[in-house]
Write a protein that holds these residues in place. Structure first.
Motif, PDB file in Angstrom:
ATOM      1  N   ASP A  18       0.837  -1.337   0.038  1.00 22.65           N
ATOM      2  CA  ASP A  18       0.070   0.093   0.026  1.00 22.65           C
ATOM      3  C   ASP A  18       0.775   1.313  -0.002  1.00 22.65           C
ATOM      4  O   ASP A  18       0.697   2.303  -0.550  1.00 22.65           O
ATOM      5  N   ARG A  19       1.928   1.400   0.613  1.00 25.35           N
ATOM      6  CA  ARG A  19       2.838   2.387   0.739  1.00 25.35           C
ATOM      7  C   ARG A  19       3.077   2.684  -0.704  1.00 25.35           C
ATOM      8  O   ARG A  19       3.337   4.014  -0.877  1.00 25.35           O
ATOM      9  N   GLY A  20       3.574   1.892  -1.543  1.00 22.32           N
ATOM     10  CA  GLY A  20       4.266   1.860  -2.745  1.00 22.32           C
ATOM     11  C   GLY A  20       3.343   2.275  -3.685  1.00 22.32           C
ATOM     12  O   GLY A  20       3.449   3.306  -4.644  1.00 22.32           O
ATOM     13  N   PHE A  21       1.914   1.796  -3.552  1.00 15.68           N
ATOM     14  CA  PHE A  21       0.706   2.410  -4.296  1.00 15.68           C
ATOM     15  C   PHE A  21       0.599   3.850  -3.822  1.00 15.68           C
ATOM     16  O   PHE A  21       0.089   4.606  -4.889  1.00 15.68           O
ATOM     17  N   SER A  22       0.718   4.217  -2.650  1.00 14.05           N
ATOM     18  CA  SER A  22       0.391   5.618  -2.528  1.00 14.05           C
ATOM     19  C   SER A  22       1.373   6.465  -2.896  1.00 14.05           C
ATOM     20  O   SER A  22       1.230   7.669  -3.351  1.00 14.05           O
ATOM     21  N   LEU A  23       2.717   6.242  -2.954  1.00 18.86           N
ATOM     22  CA  LEU A  23       3.660   6.940  -3.563  1.00 18.86           C
ATOM     23  C   LEU A  23       3.432   7.191  -5.062  1.00 18.86           C
ATOM     24  O   LEU A  23       3.785   8.189  -5.492  1.00 18.86           O
ATOM     25  N   ALA A  24       3.272   6.028  -5.828  1.00 19.34           N
ATOM     26  CA  ALA A  24       2.952   6.184  -6.990  1.00 19.34           C
ATOM     27  C   ALA A  24       1.732   6.953  -7.380  1.00 19.34           C
ATOM     28  O   ALA A  24       1.761   7.914  -8.348  1.00 19.34           O
ATOM     29  N   HIS A  25       0.817   6.979  -6.628  1.00 25.33           N
ATOM     30  CA  HIS A  25      -0.478   7.834  -6.743  1.00 25.33           C
ATOM     31  C   HIS A  25      -0.221   9.132  -6.650  1.00 25.33           C
ATOM     32  O   HIS A  25      -0.866  10.071  -7.294  1.00 25.33           O
TER      33      HIS A  25
END
Length: 87
Positions: A18-25
């Motif tokens: 989730d942290r990776g998806f948050s940064l990408a978004h």
């Protein structure tokens, strides 16, 4: 070419889950505000560090213009890219 200048920036996983998806978004959100930027999201179900999750294409009237737009996307200071030796 269909446009005088273009840059492609890969969206890589910066963190797991989730942290990776948050940064990408967050990056995608900034890209949507850049003139000439198009987001290509691959919709992969799992985020891993350094995994290519998509890319952003930035087009414009000149190399200098698209480099400035990329700098804006990445929150970098504008500078003369030829003297810096990148791209």
């Amino acid at each position: 070419m269909k446009t005088p200048a273009a840059i492609m920036y890969n969206i890589l996983g910066e963190d797991e889950g989730d942290r990776g998806f948050s940064l990408a978004h967050q990056l995608i959100g900034r890209a949507l505000g850049i003139t000439g930027a198009t987001v290509h999201w691959y919709d992969k179900p799992e985020m891993r560090k350094q995994r290519k999750m998509g890319h952003i294409t930035i087009v414009g009237p000149s190399k200098a213009d698209v480099e400035k737009r990329l700098d804006s996307l990445l929150n970098r200071e504008s500078f003369d890219s030829q003297s810096a030796g990148w791209l």
